[in-house]
Design a protein around this motif. Structure first.
Motif, short mmCIF file in Angstrom:
data_model
loop_
_atom_site.label_atom_id
_atom_site.label_comp_id
_atom_site.label_asym_id
_atom_site.label_seq_id
_atom_site.Cartn_x
_atom_site.Cartn_y
_atom_site.Cartn_z
N LYS A 64 0.83 -1.21 0.00
CA LYS A 64 0.00 0.00 0.00
C LYS A 64 0.86 1.25 0.00
O LYS A 64 0.63 2.19 -0.78
N GLU A 110 1.15 3.90 -3.00
CA GLU A 110 0.81 5.30 -2.78
C GLU A 110 1.91 6.22 -3.29
O GLU A 110 1.64 7.27 -3.88
N TYR A 165 -6.37 9.79 -2.47
CA TYR A 165 -7.66 9.36 -1.90
C TYR A 165 -8.33 8.31 -2.78
O TYR A 165 -8.94 7.36 -2.27
N TYR A 167 -6.86 6.14 -4.64
CA TYR A 167 -6.16 4.87 -4.42
C TYR A 167 -6.62 4.22 -3.12
O TYR A 167 -6.92 3.02 -3.09
N ARG A 168 -6.69 5.01 -2.05
CA ARG A 168 -7.10 4.44 -0.76
C ARG A 168 -8.54 3.92 -0.81
O ARG A 168 -8.85 2.85 -0.28
N HIS A 183 -4.74 -4.35 -4.36
CA HIS A 183 -3.79 -3.24 -4.45
C HIS A 183 -3.40 -2.93 -5.89
O HIS A 183 -3.26 -1.77 -6.27
N SER A 239 -5.93 4.29 -10.21
CA SER A 239 -5.43 5.61 -9.79
C SER A 239 -4.51 6.23 -10.85
O SER A 239 -4.57 7.44 -11.08
N TYR A 243 -14.39 8.15 0.66
CA TYR A 243 -13.41 7.33 1.40
C TYR A 243 -13.69 7.37 2.90
O TYR A 243 -13.66 6.33 3.58
N SER A 274 -15.02 4.33 5.31
CA SER A 274 -14.18 4.01 6.47
C SER A 274 -14.94 4.14 7.78
O SER A 274 -14.37 3.94 8.85
#
Length: 497
Positions: free
Chosen positions: A9, A13, A156, A158-159, A168, A175, A205, A209
């Motif tokens: 991750k 990123e 953001y 990507y997350r 991943h 992304s 996001y 979460s």
């Protein structure tokens, strides 16, 4: 001596950040290149008439005195170059940041970006005013804000993609595709798309979460940057609908369902507040204190809606009003993004009809587990997930390989076809229909360019057996062509989207 390995991750990123920065440098370089090689169609960009009000940061002098002041800056050529890059809607945003809302039609541009531009130009970049001039500093502020915000949006996305796709590599591909999206020119110009994308993707996001309060704030700010930001309230509507169903039919607790509905309604109201407050601000400035004969027609309506009137009266926006033979080139210009949106929706509906057509109510348990924050109560689902993860970690063979339960394996493999994607698919469908039937269709490229399902679907088909490589070439060719075309046309004041 042991070596510490970087987590996938964190490594991805870093790759996303590098890709976002490189893409912005490429777009800005193309803008400078085309501006240098070609003459703009409209050379009126540097013209800056006096502000109508005296309550501005610049004295209300006549145009000749203002031009003389401009000549006293240290680097007038640099200031002039920056000002000449303020084209199309950027003119409105910079003008509002400098002079406020002077005319009725300027209220079509929401205030978040002008406020940010004004703040940055008066603080961090204020020392540059004697060097390049005030309007150039305002323009530079807009470029700085949007290009930095774009990098944050990419992170953001990507997350968010990791949480929803549980892959991943797929999240990284999506992304990077966003970093080089076909509407890239607008994310590096003084347009509101970047801030809107930041608070929309970031809000989603935080919602996924389980951080509802932060999500509400971010969605509210998205509605303060663009009017379509209020549609993000639909995510909470979707969540509330499923949680109320859960409370009534599964838990048999009517009072809990009432609490859920009231809580969801309050969250949606909070998201609407900035946009509604801005409409009230416009009504106060334009309508109050004027005689009925001198009022704009919308002021006299039973429900005075400033934004709708401006879009209809000044820009001709309305249902099917753009369906004219002469607009066929604009429909062709928007056809790639609309086709991609349609394919992503149809593909999802075809492969997951029980989820799509039931709005998730008939989703199998393993699918609901992957979308717990939408389909049930986040705190209980989170605890349940943690318990399953703990149990899975205990199931270890002698070789050290985890024996995950079949349900957990299936949930982790859903990717783009996960039930968690459904709310985003529905959101994309509504936006695409609005762009096609109501708006000036050519803006669909930038209007839809922030939508995560587009990049998830593109990432998904690029890895499809057999045809994946071919689709990858098509997607990248489309993005590259629109980046080149957009930077050429838009920066030289020719119509693009």
């Amino acid at each position: 001596m042991t070596q510490t390995k970087t987590s996938p991750k964190l490594h991805h990123e870093t790759t996303v950040i590098k890709s976002a920065i490189i893409s912005r440098l490429i777009v800005l370089t193309l803008i400078l290149l085309w501006r240098t090689l070609l003459s703009p169609y409209d050379t009126s960009a540097p013209i800056n008439p006096n502000c109508l009000s005296n309550n501005t940061s610049q004295p209300n002098v006549d145009l000749q005195q203002q031009q003389q002041q401009q000549q006293h800056v240290l680097l007038p050529s640099l200031g002039s170059a920056i000002e000449s890059s303020i084209v199309w809607d950027s003119v409105y945003f910079v003008r509002i940041a400098q002079c406020g809302y002077e005319y009725e039609q300027t209220y079509a541009f929401l205030p978040l970006l002008p406020l940010c531009i004004s703040l940055l130009s008066r603080t961090v970049l204020a020392p540059l005013v004697p060097v390049i001039g005030q309007r150039a500093v305002l323009g530079l502020s807009g470029f700085v804000i949007n290009n930095i915000a774009f990098v944050i949006v990419a992170v953001y996305l990507y997350r968010l993609s990791v949480v929803i796709l549980k892959d991943h590599d797929a999240a990284l591909r999506a992304s990077i595709l966003f970093c080089f999206n076909p509407a890239s020119i607008f994310y590096s110009s003084i347009y509101s798309e970047t801030l809107y994308a930041l608070f929309s993707v970031g809000g989603l996001y935080h919602l996924i979460s389980g951080k509802d309060v932060i999500a509400v704030l971010w969605f509210a700010l998205s509605g303060f940057s663009r009017s379509n930001g209020i549609i993000n309230a639909g995510y909470f509507c979707f969540q509330t609908m499923h949680q109320a169903y859960d409370a009534i039919f599964l838990r048999k607790r009517a009072f809990l369902a009432l609490q859920v509905v009231v809580g969801g309604a309050l969250r949606c109201i909070c998201i609407f507040v900035p946009f509604v407050a801005f409409q009230a601000y416009g009504y106060n400035n334009i309508c109050l204190g004027h005689l009925p004969n001198n009022m704009s027609p919308w002021c006299k309506a039973r429900v005075p809606l400033l934004y709708n009137y401006i879009q209809s009266h000044y820009w001709g926006v309305g249902f099917l009003r753009y369906f004219q033979v002469k607009q066929l080139p604009n429909f062709l210009l928007a056809s790639p993004i609309l086709s991609l949106a349609l394919c992503s929706i149809v593909h999802y509906a075809k492969l997951k009809p029980e989820i799509f057509f039931s709005l998730g109510f008939c989703a199998p348990p393993e699918h609901k587990d992957s979308a717990a924050v939408f389909f049930s109560f986040a705190e209980n689902s989170s605890n349940s997930r943690e318990n399953r993860n703990l149990k899975a970690r205990k199931q270890v063979t002698k070789d050290g390989a985890s024996l995950l339960p079949e349900e957990y394996k299936l949930s982790a493999k859903q990717g783009y076809l996960s039930a968690a994607v459904l709310p985003c698919i529905l959101h994309l469908g509504f936006m695409a229909a609005t762009a096609f039937f109501v708006m000036h269709v050519q803006v669909a490229t930038r209007f839809l360019s922030f939508s995560p399902p587009l990049y998830w679907f593109a990432s998904y088909i690029m890895k499809s057996p057999g045809t994946g490589k071919r689709w990858g070439y098509i997607v990248w060719a489309y993005s590259a062509a629109y980046i080149l075309l957009g930077s050429l046309l838009f920066s030289n004041f020719y119509p693009f989207t």
